[in-house]
Design a protein around this motif. Structure first.
Motif, mmCIF file in Angstrom:
data_model
loop_
_atom_site.group_PDB
_atom_site.id
_atom_site.type_symbol
_atom_site.label_atom_id
_atom_site.label_comp_id
_atom_site.label_asym_id
_atom_site.label_seq_id
_atom_site.Cartn_x
_atom_site.Cartn_y
_atom_site.Cartn_z
ATOM 1 N N HIS A 1 -10.243 10.156 -2.507
ATOM 2 C CA HIS A 1 -9.876 10.201 -1.086
ATOM 3 C C HIS A 1 -8.524 10.866 -0.821
ATOM 4 O O HIS A 1 -8.259 11.268 0.302
ATOM 5 C CB HIS A 1 -9.797 8.779 -0.511
ATOM 6 C CG HIS A 1 -11.045 7.993 -0.678
ATOM 7 N ND1 HIS A 1 -12.178 8.230 0.055
ATOM 8 C CD2 HIS A 1 -11.352 6.957 -1.502
ATOM 9 C CE1 HIS A 1 -13.131 7.379 -0.308
ATOM 10 N NE2 HIS A 1 -12.656 6.608 -1.253
ATOM 11 N N LEU B 1 -10.418 3.285 5.144
ATOM 12 C CA LEU B 1 -11.246 3.134 3.941
ATOM 13 C C LEU B 1 -12.562 2.477 4.336
ATOM 14 O O LEU B 1 -12.575 1.528 5.134
ATOM 15 C CB LEU B 1 -10.527 2.270 2.898
ATOM 16 C CG LEU B 1 -9.203 2.819 2.371
ATOM 17 C CD1 LEU B 1 -8.474 1.770 1.542
ATOM 18 C CD2 LEU B 1 -9.431 4.079 1.561
ATOM 19 N N ALA C 1 -8.216 0.182 -1.794
ATOM 20 C CA ALA C 1 -8.674 1.535 -2.097
ATOM 21 C C ALA C 1 -9.527 1.457 -3.364
ATOM 22 O O ALA C 1 -9.116 0.863 -4.354
ATOM 23 C CB ALA C 1 -7.478 2.452 -2.323
ATOM 24 N N SER D 1 -4.657 -2.207 0.237
ATOM 25 C CA SER D 1 -4.993 -0.788 0.246
ATOM 26 C C SER D 1 -4.764 -0.174 -1.140
ATOM 27 O O SER D 1 -5.412 -0.606 -2.096
ATOM 28 C CB SER D 1 -4.198 -0.075 1.347
ATOM 29 O OG SER D 1 -4.695 1.206 1.581
ATOM 30 N N LEU D 2 -3.840 0.775 -1.305
ATOM 31 C CA LEU D 2 -3.585 1.319 -2.635
ATOM 32 C C LEU D 2 -3.066 0.227 -3.560
ATOM 33 O O LEU D 2 -3.345 0.231 -4.758
ATOM 34 C CB LEU D 2 -2.601 2.494 -2.569
ATOM 35 C CG LEU D 2 -2.372 3.236 -3.878
ATOM 36 C CD1 LEU D 2 -3.671 3.824 -4.434
ATOM 37 C CD2 LEU D 2 -1.318 4.317 -3.706
ATOM 38 N N GLY E 1 0.797 -1.214 0.000
ATOM 39 C CA GLY E 1 0.000 0.000 0.000
ATOM 40 C C GLY E 1 0.831 1.266 0.000
ATOM 41 O O GLY E 1 2.066 1.248 -0.116
ATOM 42 N N PRO F 1 -9.318 5.784 -5.522
ATOM 43 C CA PRO F 1 -8.519 6.518 -4.529
ATOM 44 C C PRO F 1 -8.360 8.009 -4.809
ATOM 45 O O PRO F 1 -8.141 8.784 -3.872
ATOM 46 C CB PRO F 1 -7.169 5.802 -4.562
ATOM 47 C CG PRO F 1 -7.118 5.119 -5.877
ATOM 48 C CD PRO F 1 -8.539 4.749 -6.195
ATOM 49 N N HIS G 1 -7.714 -1.420 9.358
ATOM 50 C CA HIS G 1 -7.151 -1.285 8.016
ATOM 51 C C HIS G 1 -5.972 -2.229 7.773
ATOM 52 O O HIS G 1 -5.676 -2.566 6.631
ATOM 53 C CB HIS G 1 -6.736 0.164 7.746
ATOM 54 C CG HIS G 1 -6.341 0.410 6.328
ATOM 55 N ND1 HIS G 1 -7.230 0.279 5.275
ATOM 56 C CD2 HIS G 1 -5.155 0.746 5.770
ATOM 57 C CE1 HIS G 1 -6.609 0.540 4.137
ATOM 58 N NE2 HIS G 1 -5.341 0.820 4.409
ATOM 59 N N PHE H 1 -5.925 -1.270 -5.313
ATOM 60 C CA PHE H 1 -6.309 -0.478 -6.482
ATOM 61 C C PHE H 1 -5.426 -0.846 -7.669
ATOM 62 O O PHE H 1 -5.908 -1.114 -8.765
ATOM 63 C CB PHE H 1 -6.209 1.022 -6.156
ATOM 64 C CG PHE H 1 -6.305 1.909 -7.354
ATOM 65 C CD1 PHE H 1 -7.526 2.146 -7.965
ATOM 66 C CD2 PHE H 1 -5.172 2.529 -7.872
ATOM 67 C CE1 PHE H 1 -7.622 2.979 -9.079
ATOM 68 C CE2 PHE H 1 -5.255 3.360 -8.975
ATOM 69 C CZ PHE H 1 -6.485 3.584 -9.587
#
Length: 190
Positions: free
Chosen positions: A98, A150, A92, A69-70, A9, A95, A172, A73
């Motif tokens: 956010h 998130l 995410a 997380s990222l 992430g 994203p 998270h 994505f």
């Protein structure tokens, strides 16, 4: 040979707990799976290039991306482009909607690298964004309802027809991740 590529992430690294835990399990408990963890640049466009390089030459049927997380994505963006599977850990979703709240100075918690998160980063995320997944059967979503970074409901809605593992509570960091590792690796190896 099957391959798992783990995508960490934002402000994380290949030394993250989940990356190391998954790698240790693959190394010590299974055969026939290559495990890769690229160190992703903070610029989204560069991160996607690094992921593409890590996946180069691997047939889509033999490739599973695992993104946190990222990284979730990025896993979605790449899975849509390559046609491979993706396991998403508190990912995410959209994203760019956010990230404005994080604009400014950032520090990677593992490497100590410092950089400025700018609107250009957010614009790159917007450009990469996937409006919908095309083949939900290629995705497995892992979320915890206690994630305060998130909103897990966004991910459940976005990946609505994918396989879901929704755990009550947690946070998270996906505290339930160790329980999912064996079945995730089996899924990637099948």
């Amino acid at each position: 040979m099957k391959t798992i590529v783990y995508l960490h992430g934002f402000v994380s690294s290949p030394q993250s707990k989940k990356a190391v835990m998954l790698g240790d399990y693959v190394k010590n408990c299974v055969a026939g799976i290559d495990y890769r963890v690229p160190e992703l640049h903070h610029r989204p466009r560069r991160a996607i290039e690094q992921i593409a390089a890590a996946c180069r030459g691997i047939p889509p049927a033999d490739l599973t991306l695992v993104g946190s997380s990222l990284g979730g994505f990025y896993a979605t963006v790449m899975a849509e482009g390559l046609g491979c599977r993706a396991a998403l850990l508190n990912p995410a979703v959209h994203p760019h909607t956010h990230f404005a709240r994080y604009l400014g100075a950032q520090r990677n918690m593992y490497t100590g690298e410092e950089f400025e998160l700018t609107q250009e980063h957010v614009d790159e995320l917007r450009t990469l964004d996937v409006s919908a997944i095309t083949r939900p059967e290629r995705y497995w979503l892992f979320v915890e309802t206690g994630d305060v970074v998130l909103d897990y409901r966004e991910a459940v809605a976005f990946y609505k027809d994918a396989l879901h593992s929704v755990v009550r509570g947690g946070d998270h960091t996906l505290v339930s991740f160790p329980e999912h590792v064996p079945e995730l690796v089996d899924w990637a190896g099948s």
